[in-house]
Write a protein that holds these residues in place. Structure first.
Motif, mmCIF file in Angstrom:
data_model
loop_
_atom_site.group_PDB
_atom_site.id
_atom_site.type_symbol
_atom_site.label_atom_id
_atom_site.label_comp_id
_atom_site.label_asym_id
_atom_site.label_seq_id
_atom_site.Cartn_x
_atom_site.Cartn_y
_atom_site.Cartn_z
ATOM 1 N N VAL A 1 0.817 -1.204 0.000
ATOM 2 C CA VAL A 1 0.000 0.000 0.000
ATOM 3 C C VAL A 1 0.863 1.272 0.000
ATOM 4 O O VAL A 1 0.504 2.272 -0.591
ATOM 5 C CB VAL A 1 -1.056 -0.086 1.129
ATOM 6 C CG1 VAL A 1 -0.528 0.339 2.453
ATOM 7 C CG2 VAL A 1 -2.301 0.676 0.762
ATOM 8 N N ARG A 2 2.013 1.187 0.652
ATOM 9 C CA ARG A 2 2.968 2.310 0.624
ATOM 10 C C ARG A 2 4.363 1.740 0.389
ATOM 11 O O ARG A 2 4.635 0.584 0.704
ATOM 12 C CB ARG A 2 2.939 3.068 1.965
ATOM 13 C CG ARG A 2 1.706 3.921 2.149
ATOM 14 C CD ARG A 2 1.630 4.502 3.545
ATOM 15 N NE ARG A 2 1.407 3.461 4.542
ATOM 16 C CZ ARG A 2 0.220 2.971 4.852
ATOM 17 N NH1 ARG A 2 -0.869 3.450 4.287
ATOM 18 N NH2 ARG A 2 0.094 2.006 5.730
ATOM 19 N N PHE B 1 -0.549 9.264 7.118
ATOM 20 C CA PHE B 1 0.428 8.661 6.216
ATOM 21 C C PHE B 1 0.971 9.710 5.264
ATOM 22 O O PHE B 1 0.240 10.615 4.843
ATOM 23 C CB PHE B 1 -0.230 7.565 5.362
ATOM 24 C CG PHE B 1 -0.904 6.502 6.175
ATOM 25 C CD1 PHE B 1 -0.164 5.580 6.896
ATOM 26 C CD2 PHE B 1 -2.288 6.427 6.230
ATOM 27 C CE1 PHE B 1 -0.784 4.593 7.656
ATOM 28 C CE2 PHE B 1 -2.922 5.442 6.978
ATOM 29 C CZ PHE B 1 -2.164 4.526 7.688
ATOM 30 N N ILE B 2 2.237 9.561 4.920
ATOM 31 C CA ILE B 2 2.800 10.403 3.856
ATOM 32 C C ILE B 2 2.483 9.731 2.530
ATOM 33 O O ILE B 2 2.626 8.506 2.394
ATOM 34 C CB ILE B 2 4.316 10.586 4.075
ATOM 35 C CG1 ILE B 2 4.512 11.538 5.258
ATOM 36 C CG2 ILE B 2 5.004 11.090 2.802
ATOM 37 C CD1 ILE B 2 5.927 11.867 5.610
ATOM 38 N N TYR B 3 2.004 10.514 1.576
ATOM 39 C CA TYR B 3 1.630 9.967 0.266
ATOM 40 C C TYR B 3 2.807 9.200 -0.338
ATOM 41 O O TYR B 3 3.940 9.666 -0.331
ATOM 42 C CB TYR B 3 1.208 11.100 -0.683
ATOM 43 C CG TYR B 3 1.103 10.634 -2.115
ATOM 44 C CD1 TYR B 3 0.050 9.820 -2.515
ATOM 45 C CD2 TYR B 3 2.070 10.978 -3.057
ATOM 46 C CE1 TYR B 3 -0.036 9.356 -3.823
ATOM 47 C CE2 TYR B 3 1.991 10.524 -4.374
ATOM 48 C CZ TYR B 3 0.932 9.703 -4.734
ATOM 49 O OH TYR B 3 0.858 9.244 -6.023
ATOM 50 N N SER B 4 2.503 8.025 -0.831
ATOM 51 C CA SER B 4 3.529 7.196 -1.446
ATOM 52 C C SER B 4 3.081 6.901 -2.880
ATOM 53 O O SER B 4 1.955 6.437 -3.104
ATOM 54 C CB SER B 4 3.663 5.922 -0.609
ATOM 55 O OG SER B 4 4.475 4.989 -1.241
ATOM 56 N N ASP C 1 -8.169 7.709 8.654
ATOM 57 C CA ASP C 1 -6.871 7.673 7.967
ATOM 58 C C ASP C 1 -6.723 8.963 7.179
ATOM 59 O O ASP C 1 -7.689 9.415 6.551
ATOM 60 C CB ASP C 1 -6.819 6.536 6.927
ATOM 61 C CG ASP C 1 -6.799 5.158 7.541
ATOM 62 O OD1 ASP C 1 -6.471 5.033 8.731
ATOM 63 O OD2 ASP C 1 -7.118 4.197 6.812
ATOM 64 N N PRO D 1 -12.268 6.534 6.998
ATOM 65 C CA PRO D 1 -11.106 7.188 6.386
ATOM 66 C C PRO D 1 -11.448 8.504 5.667
ATOM 67 O O PRO D 1 -12.282 8.520 4.766
ATOM 68 C CB PRO D 1 -10.601 6.140 5.390
ATOM 69 C CG PRO D 1 -11.094 4.841 5.923
ATOM 70 C CD PRO D 1 -12.430 5.146 6.532
ATOM 71 N N ILE E 1 -3.993 11.102 4.427
ATOM 72 C CA ILE E 1 -2.773 11.102 3.603
ATOM 73 C C ILE E 1 -2.296 12.546 3.428
ATOM 74 O O ILE E 1 -3.095 13.428 3.118
ATOM 75 C CB ILE E 1 -3.047 10.491 2.210
ATOM 76 C CG1 ILE E 1 -3.500 9.032 2.346
ATOM 77 C CG2 ILE E 1 -1.818 10.593 1.312
ATOM 78 C CD1 ILE E 1 -3.909 8.385 1.027
ATOM 79 N N ARG F 1 2.491 5.084 -6.075
ATOM 80 C CA ARG F 1 2.373 3.668 -6.442
ATOM 81 C C ARG F 1 2.281 3.531 -7.961
ATOM 82 O O ARG F 1 1.290 3.943 -8.568
ATOM 83 C CB ARG F 1 1.126 3.039 -5.804
ATOM 84 C CG ARG F 1 0.982 3.187 -4.301
ATOM 85 C CD ARG F 1 1.859 2.268 -3.486
ATOM 86 N NE ARG F 1 3.281 2.499 -3.641
ATOM 87 C CZ ARG F 1 4.225 1.596 -3.445
ATOM 88 N NH1 ARG F 1 3.915 0.382 -3.101
ATOM 89 N NH2 ARG F 1 5.485 1.897 -3.598
ATOM 90 N N TYR G 1 -4.861 7.205 -5.658
ATOM 91 C CA TYR G 1 -3.544 6.944 -5.051
ATOM 92 C C TYR G 1 -3.349 5.472 -4.723
ATOM 93 O O TYR G 1 -2.259 5.054 -4.346
ATOM 94 C CB TYR G 1 -3.400 7.748 -3.732
ATOM 95 C CG TYR G 1 -4.578 7.525 -2.808
ATOM 96 C CD1 TYR G 1 -4.634 6.419 -1.977
ATOM 97 C CD2 TYR G 1 -5.665 8.403 -2.812
ATOM 98 C CE1 TYR G 1 -5.722 6.172 -1.178
ATOM 99 C CE2 TYR G 1 -6.770 8.164 -2.012
ATOM 100 C CZ TYR G 1 -6.794 7.049 -1.206
ATOM 101 O OH TYR G 1 -7.891 6.802 -0.425
ATOM 102 N N CYS G 2 -4.414 4.682 -4.831
ATOM 103 C CA CYS G 2 -4.417 3.381 -4.143
ATOM 104 C C CYS G 2 -4.175 2.202 -5.077
ATOM 105 O O CYS G 2 -4.797 2.073 -6.123
ATOM 106 C CB CYS G 2 -5.745 3.211 -3.420
ATOM 107 S SG CYS G 2 -5.783 1.727 -2.404
ATOM 108 N N GLN H 1 -8.875 10.747 4.440
ATOM 109 C CA GLN H 1 -7.801 10.904 3.428
ATOM 110 C C GLN H 1 -7.388 12.356 3.241
ATOM 111 O O GLN H 1 -6.209 12.678 3.298
ATOM 112 C CB GLN H 1 -8.150 10.266 2.078
ATOM 113 C CG GLN H 1 -8.718 8.842 2.142
ATOM 114 C CD GLN H 1 -7.824 7.807 2.817
ATOM 115 O OE1 GLN H 1 -6.775 8.139 3.319
ATOM 116 N NE2 GLN H 1 -8.265 6.558 2.859
#
Ligand code: 5AD
Ligand code: SF4
Length: 484
Positions: free
Chosen positions: A91-92, A380-383, A349, A309, A351, A385, A205-206, A311
């Motif tokens: 996920v990240r 969470f920090i955006y990762s 959650d 969530p 981001i 993908r 983002y997912c 986001q």
């Protein structure tokens, strides 16, 4: 380490579907291989299951461990073992990196142990780039499979034990749900129950929709049957699991008698004798219905906790995330929940650093955190993908800016959570005792209906039972209490 062996469904007479019976044959075959390995080693071979990621993965790992134990391995938490399996998450990016790090270390054990087999499964393995990387740089891996064919683990294990080559079996998608495979629960008193697999939402983002496939709901009959079995086996709390539980049942045809809504399903689960608490994870804010709120309201068995969530709190970022709600509609939903269910804890959650996110967007998120007064939030920090739409969006945010925004947000999240937690001081709450406190053996730790932890004087005998506790002192995220 699992404390009890509760192998459900390993009994042939209870197993209904042909695929499960086929897998039981492979379990028998694997038993022979493991037994001859035991003779060679002069002791039981050891197996280690390492889990990354979410509740879904945790549940899948229980299935992997059940099969490994059934075929004769002894469970160990050390990777110095004859069979090591990593159930991965993607996920990240940091989840990916942790897997590669552990795998690198594991190769040292393999150099010393000629009997050792290393397997990888789960979400990361559904990504072609990851498989290529493993084939190229981690040649010592023996078995790779993805999320769709985990039910074939016994068969893959046999193939792996028969061969010296790297076995790769990855499916793009599946419409199959195989019931009745063995499961070994980590806790005797609580259990996750999958109600659906996959996700159709495609938040930009997912990676989940790409690695877990389209939504597939299990039939209500199978879910209830599993809950009844669990209850008979001593389970008091179940957590109904799905990527978006609000979509439960929507994949059944209109005239299918299985087509019941998620709230209806929860009501049915609440009727199961012996199940005292029902949790669920995760609803999507875009379609959390009034019916769900009503059902929670009239069912004291349903936990007073909704993980919702967010986001982002910026309507523009939410649009680009394809979340299908706005800042205002999210806040209106939280207001409704707080009004109708005043004792429910709301967690979320968030981001930070989604492409194009400005300081003002983060101000909007902070505003929502304050107004919604979350009981807790995972930030969470955006990762980025690869393969998701957002990976090719312009204006990826510079790292320093993300870090600053993240810290600003985190401070508000922590302050809000602390304020929220304190409000229960003096209450008397039912807690499910989960274990003896590791730091002070005179204390036990339990969870309130709203998921808050409570430590209080008690002993091992109490594990798995519900007791009433007075909340004496709030210590940030947990309480110290006293049985009443
Ligand atoms: N980057 C950062 N966080 C993500 N999540 C999902 N995808 C990403 C990503 N690409 C977070 C979301 C989700 C939680 C399980 O993980 O907040 O709710
Ligand atoms: Fe990912 Fe969105 Fe599906 Fe959640 S709902 S799994 S964030 S695509």
């Amino acid at each position: 380490m699992s404390k009890e062996i509760n192998i459900l469904n390993s009994n042939r007479t209870e197993v209904a579907d042909a695929e499960s019976l086929r897998q039981l044959d492979f379990i028998d075959k694997a038993k022979e291989y493991v037994s001859s390995l035991e003779k060679e080693l002069g002791r039981k071979p050891r197996a280690c299951v390492v889990t990354f990621g979410c509740q879904m993965n945790a549940r899948d790992s229980e299935k992997l461990l059940a099969i490994l134990k059934l075929v004769g391995y002894e469970e160990t938490e050390s990777e110095d073992a004859e069979f090591v399996i990593y159930n991965t998450c993607t996920v990240r990016d940091n989840a990916d990196q942790r897997v590669y790090g552990r795998l690198g270390q594991c190769s040292n054990y393999k150099k010393k142990n000629p009997h050792m087999k290393i397997a990888l499964c789960g979400c990361l393995i559904q990504e072609q780039s990851a498989v290529e990387k493993i084939q190229k740089s981690y040649r010592f891996v023996d078995l790779l499979f993805g999320t769709h064919n985990i039910y074939k683990f016994a068969e893959l294990l046999c193939t792996c034990l028969e061969s010296d080559r790297m076995i790769i079996d990855i499916w793009k998608d599946t419409d199959k749900i195989v019931e009745d495979l063995p499961v070994l629960r980590k806790y005797p008193f609580k259990s996750g129950v999958n109600i659906m697999f996959g996700c159709n939402n495609f938040c930009t983002y997912c990676i989940v929709p790409y690695v877990r496939g389209r939504e597939r709901s299990r039939s209500p009959k199978d879910i209830i049957k599993e809950c009844e079995k669990l209850a008979k086996d001593g389970v008091k709390e179940v957590m109904l699991l799905g990527q978006n539980v609000n979509s439960y049942g929507l994949d059944f045809k209109d005239d299918d008698p299985n087509r019941i809504s998620f709230p209806q399903l929860m009501e049915e689960v609440c009727k199961v004798e012996g199940i005292e608490r029902v949790r669920f994870m995760t609803p999507h804010p875009k379609d959390l219905s009034d019916e769900l709120i009503e059902v929670i309201k009239r069912n004291p068995k349903i936990a007073r906790h909704i993980h919702l969530p967010l986001q982002s709190g910026s309507t523009e970022i939410l649009r680009r995330m394809n979340r299908k709600y706005t800042k205002d509609s999210y806040l209106a939903l939280v207001d409704k929940i707080r009004r109708e269910l005043p004792d429910v804890a709301i967690t979320t959650d968030i981001i930070v650093g989604f492409p194009g996110e400005t300081r003002e967007d983060v101000d909007d998120t902070i505003d929502v955190v304050k107004k919604a007064a979350f009981d807790n939030a995972f930030t969470f920090i955006y990762s980025k993908r690869t393969g998701t739409p957002a990976a090719s969006f312009e204006n990826q945010v510079p790292e320093a800016e993300v870090k600053e925004n993240f810290d600003r947000l985190l401070k508000v999240v922590q302050d809000t959570a602390r304020e929220q937690a304190e409000k229960y001081t003096g209450n008397e709450e039912f807690v499910l005792v989960e274990g003896v406190n590791e730091h002070d053996r005179g204390l036990v730790t339990g969870r309130m209906s709203n998921n808050t932890l409570v430590h209080f004087p008690g002993d091992e005998e109490m594990i798995g039972s519900f007791v009433k506790v007075k909340l004496l002192e709030c210590h940030g995220f947990y309480y110290m209490g006293q049985m009443v």
